[in-house]
Design a protein around this motif. Structure first.
Motif, PDB file in Angstrom:
ATOM      1  N   ALA A  95       0.838  -1.202   0.000  1.00  0.00           N
ATOM      2  CA  ALA A  95       0.000   0.000   0.000  1.00  0.00           C
ATOM      3  C   ALA A  95       0.876   1.255   0.000  1.00  0.00           C
ATOM      4  O   ALA A  95       1.816   1.353  -0.784  1.00  0.00           O
ATOM      5  CB  ALA A  95      -0.947  -0.047   1.205  1.00  0.00           C
ATOM      6  N   SER A  96       0.584   2.193   0.898  1.00  0.00           N
ATOM      7  CA  SER A  96       1.304   3.478   0.894  1.00  0.00           C
ATOM      8  C   SER A  96       2.769   3.365   1.285  1.00  0.00           C
ATOM      9  O   SER A  96       3.494   4.358   1.223  1.00  0.00           O
ATOM     10  CB  SER A  96       0.601   4.466   1.827  1.00  0.00           C
ATOM     11  N   GLY A  97       3.202   2.178   1.680  1.00  0.00           N
ATOM     12  CA  GLY A  97       4.615   2.004   1.998  1.00  0.00           C
ATOM     13  C   GLY A  97       5.530   2.386   0.857  1.00  0.00           C
ATOM     14  O   GLY A  97       6.665   2.834   1.074  1.00  0.00           O
ATOM     15  N   SER A  98       5.039   2.240  -0.373  1.00  0.00           N
ATOM     16  CA  SER A  98       5.920   2.566  -1.499  1.00  0.00           C
ATOM     17  C   SER A  98       5.893   4.039  -1.881  1.00  0.00           C
ATOM     18  O   SER A  98       6.538   4.439  -2.857  1.00  0.00           O
ATOM     19  CB  SER A  98       5.611   1.682  -2.713  1.00  0.00           C
ATOM     20  N   LEU A 130       8.526   9.664  10.310  1.00  0.00           N
ATOM     21  CA  LEU A 130       9.622   9.701  11.268  1.00  0.00           C
ATOM     22  C   LEU A 130       9.053   9.561  12.676  1.00  0.00           C
ATOM     23  O   LEU A 130       7.965  10.078  12.973  1.00  0.00           O
ATOM     24  CB  LEU A 130      10.389  11.026  11.164  1.00  0.00           C
ATOM     25  N   HIS A 131       9.787   8.861  13.527  1.00  0.00           N
ATOM     26  CA  HIS A 131       9.367   8.740  14.925  1.00  0.00           C
ATOM     27  C   HIS A 131       9.285  10.136  15.541  1.00  0.00           C
ATOM     28  O   HIS A 131      10.029  11.049  15.164  1.00  0.00           O
ATOM     29  CB  HIS A 131      10.373   7.873  15.684  1.00  0.00           C
ATOM     30  N   MET A 184      10.283   5.404   9.049  1.00  0.00           N
ATOM     31  CA  MET A 184       9.237   4.415   8.847  1.00  0.00           C
ATOM     32  C   MET A 184       8.621   4.495   7.459  1.00  0.00           C
ATOM     33  O   MET A 184       8.435   5.584   6.918  1.00  0.00           O
ATOM     34  CB  MET A 184       8.114   4.633   9.871  1.00  0.00           C
ATOM     35  N   LEU A 185       8.294   3.325   6.929  1.00  0.00           N
ATOM     36  CA  LEU A 185       7.381   3.195   5.807  1.00  0.00           C
ATOM     37  C   LEU A 185       6.139   2.490   6.342  1.00  0.00           C
ATOM     38  O   LEU A 185       6.255   1.468   7.028  1.00  0.00           O
ATOM     39  CB  LEU A 185       8.003   2.373   4.678  1.00  0.00           C
ATOM     40  N   VAL A 186       4.970   3.028   6.034  1.00  0.00           N
ATOM     41  CA  VAL A 186       3.722   2.497   6.576  1.00  0.00           C
ATOM     42  C   VAL A 186       2.684   2.450   5.459  1.00  0.00           C
ATOM     43  O   VAL A 186       2.597   3.374   4.639  1.00  0.00           O
ATOM     44  CB  VAL A 186       3.188   3.384   7.731  1.00  0.00           C
ATOM     45  N   SER A 227       7.418  -0.985   8.091  1.00  0.00           N
ATOM     46  CA  SER A 227       8.838  -1.332   8.177  1.00  0.00           C
ATOM     47  C   SER A 227       9.552  -0.134   8.767  1.00  0.00           C
ATOM     48  O   SER A 227       9.498   0.966   8.211  1.00  0.00           O
ATOM     49  CB  SER A 227       9.413  -1.672   6.797  1.00  0.00           C
ATOM     50  N   THR A 228      10.175  -0.342   9.920  1.00  0.00           N
ATOM     51  CA  THR A 228      10.879   0.747  10.596  1.00  0.00           C
ATOM     52  C   THR A 228      12.370   0.437  10.630  1.00  0.00           C
ATOM     53  O   THR A 228      12.777  -0.725  10.696  1.00  0.00           O
ATOM     54  CB  THR A 228      10.372   0.932  12.035  1.00  0.00           C
ATOM     55  N   HIS A 229      13.158   1.492  10.574  1.00  0.00           N
ATOM     56  CA  HIS A 229      14.605   1.304  10.617  1.00  0.00           C
ATOM     57  C   HIS A 229      15.214   2.312  11.578  1.00  0.00           C
ATOM     58  O   HIS A 229      14.977   3.517  11.468  1.00  0.00           O
ATOM     59  CB  HIS A 229      15.227   1.480   9.233  1.00  0.00           C
ATOM     60  N   ASP A 230      16.004   1.787  12.520  1.00  0.00           N
ATOM     61  CA  ASP A 230      16.743   2.620  13.459  1.00  0.00           C
ATOM     62  C   ASP A 230      18.181   2.707  12.957  1.00  0.00           C
ATOM     63  O   ASP A 230      18.937   1.725  13.053  1.00  0.00           O
ATOM     64  CB  ASP A 230      16.699   1.993  14.856  1.00  0.00           C
TER      65      ASP A 230
END
Length: 326
Positions: A53-56, A277-278, A285-287, A297-300
Motif C-alpha cells: 500500500a502506501s509504503g511505497s 519519522l518517529h 518508517m514506511l507504513v 517497516s521501521t529502521h533505526d
C-alpha cells in the motif's frame, strides 16, 4: 516485548503475513503465518511477496529526489510547470516539495478522512489504471483544501501527481523510473509492480471482509500500483532497501530526506520527504494500509535494526507492529 511472544499474538489475532527483525544484517526473528491464497490453501512463506500500500510512497519520493539530484527537477519546481493544462485546480504555487511533504493543499482523489473505511472504497474502472496518465480523470476536479505550505494533510493524489511530474521530467515511465532509480541500486530483486489480475504464484492475495465473507481486494485497488503506493515486496528486500538507502546508494541527500519537515501529533509522528519519522528518535518508517493490505517497516539507523510486518489483510499488521515497538 520478548520476540518469543510474537507467536502468541499471531495465533491469537489470526495474523496472516510475515514478521522480520533484522539487526545489522543478523536475523533475530523471521516467521511466516497464515495463507497467501485461501482458495488453494497456499501458505505464506518468508519469500512471499506482499503489497505494501502506501509504503511505497517512499520509493516514489526517492525517485523524484534522484531526479532532483540529477538536475531534471528541483524541490522548488512547480507542478504547473510540467502539468501544462492538465489538472487546472492545482494551484500555481504548489511545488515538488509541497507534494513530498503532504503540504500542497490539493484536493485528493482518495481522501482517507472523507471516504470512510478503506473496505468501503472501490476504484472505478480499476482495470484501466495501468499508467500514470490514466489517473488524470481521477485526479481532476478536486478543489484546493488550503494554501500550499499552510499545514500537513496526508494526500494520496499528491504522490500520483509526483509520479506524473517524474515521468515528464525524466522522459521515462514511472514504473521504470522506480526500477532504475530505487529497486536496482537497492538490490531489491524480488520487488516489482504487479498486476492484481495476474499475480504470480509467490504473491499473497489481499483479503478483506465484505458482507460476512473474506474476498480478494482486486476491485478495491488500481490494477497496477502507481505513485501513491501498492508495490509488492518481501521482508528481505526491505532490509536490503534500508541498508542501501542509509548507505547513500539510492540518493546522496539521505539527511535531507529524513529531516523532519512536519509534526503530525495526531499520529504521534513527524514527516520528512516521503517518509514517516518517529516523534522523538531517529527511527524512519514506511507504513501502508489499504483494502487487503497492512504494512510497516521501521529502521533505526543508530543500531541498524529493521522491523518489518507484512500482512495480506487490511488490519492484520497492527497488533504485531505495536508489540515490536515496545
Amino acid at each position: 516485548m520478548p520476540l518469543g511472544d510474537i507467536d502468541t499474538i499471531a495465533h491469537e489475532t489470526g495474523f496472516s503475513g510475515v514478521v522480520s527483525v533484522d539487526r545489522a544484517g543478523q536475523i533475530e526473528l523471521a516467521n511466516a503465518y497464515g495463507l497467501a491464497n485461501r482458495a488453494y490453501g497456499v501458505p505464506n512463506t518468508l519469500d512471499t511477496r506482499f503489497g505494501i500500500a502506501s509504503g511505497s510512497k517512499g520509493f516514489t519520493a526517492l525517485t523524484v529526489l534522484s531526479l532532483v539530484e540529477q538536475g531534471a527537477l528541483a524541490l522548488s519546481t512547480t507542478a504547473r510547470s510540467l502539468l501544462g493544462a492538465d489538472l487546472p485546480l492545482i494551484a500555481d504555487d504548489v511545488t515538488v516539495e509541497h507534494l513530498l511533504t503532504h503540504t500542497s493543499g490539493i484536493g485528493d482523489y482518495l481522501d482517507e478522512e472523507a471516504d470512510g473505511e478503506i473496505t468501503d472504497y472501490v476504484v472505478g474502472a480499476a482495470h484501466e489504471l495501468t499508467t500514470t496518465e490514466a489517473f488524470l480523470p481521477l485526479l481532476d476536479g478536486h478543489a484546493t483544501k488550503f494554501r500550499a505550505g499552510e499545514r500537513f494533510a496526508y494526500c494520496n493524489g499528491g504522490f500520483v501527481v509526483l509520479a506524473l511530474l517524474a515521468e515528464r521530467a525524466g522522459g521515462v515511465g514511472y514504473h521504470d523510473l522506480v526500477r532504475e532509480r530505487v529497486l536496482r541500486p537497492a538490490g531489491m530483486a524480488r520487488t516489482d509492480f504487479l498486476r492484481s489480475d495476474e499475480l504470480p504464484a509467490d504473491v499473497a492475495v489481499g483479503y478483506l471482509p465484505l458482507d460476512g465473507v473474506d474476498r480478494s481486494n482486486v476491485f478495491h485497488l488500481p490494477v497496477l500500483a502507481n505513485g501513491d503506493g501498492g508495490i509488492h515486496t518481501t521482508a528481505a528486500d526491505l532490509s536490503a532497501f534500508w541498508r542501501a538507502f542509509f548507505a547513500g546508494d539510492i540518493v546522496d541527500s539521505v539527511e535531507e530526506v529524513v529531516r523532519p519537515r512536519c509534526d503530525v501529533p495526531e499520529d504521534s509522528r513527524r514527516y520528512g520527504l516521503g517518509f514517516w519519522l518517529h516523534e522523538s528518535t531517529d527511527t524512519v518508517m514506511l507504513v501502508g494500509s489499504d483494502a487487503g493490505a497492512s504494512f510497516t517497516s521501521t529502521h533505526d539507523p543508530r543500531t541498524g535494526t529493521t522491523r518489518t510486518v507484512l500482512s495480506n489483510t487490511s488490519l492484520g499488521a497492527w497488533p504485531i507492529a505495536r508489540a515490536l515497538a515496545t
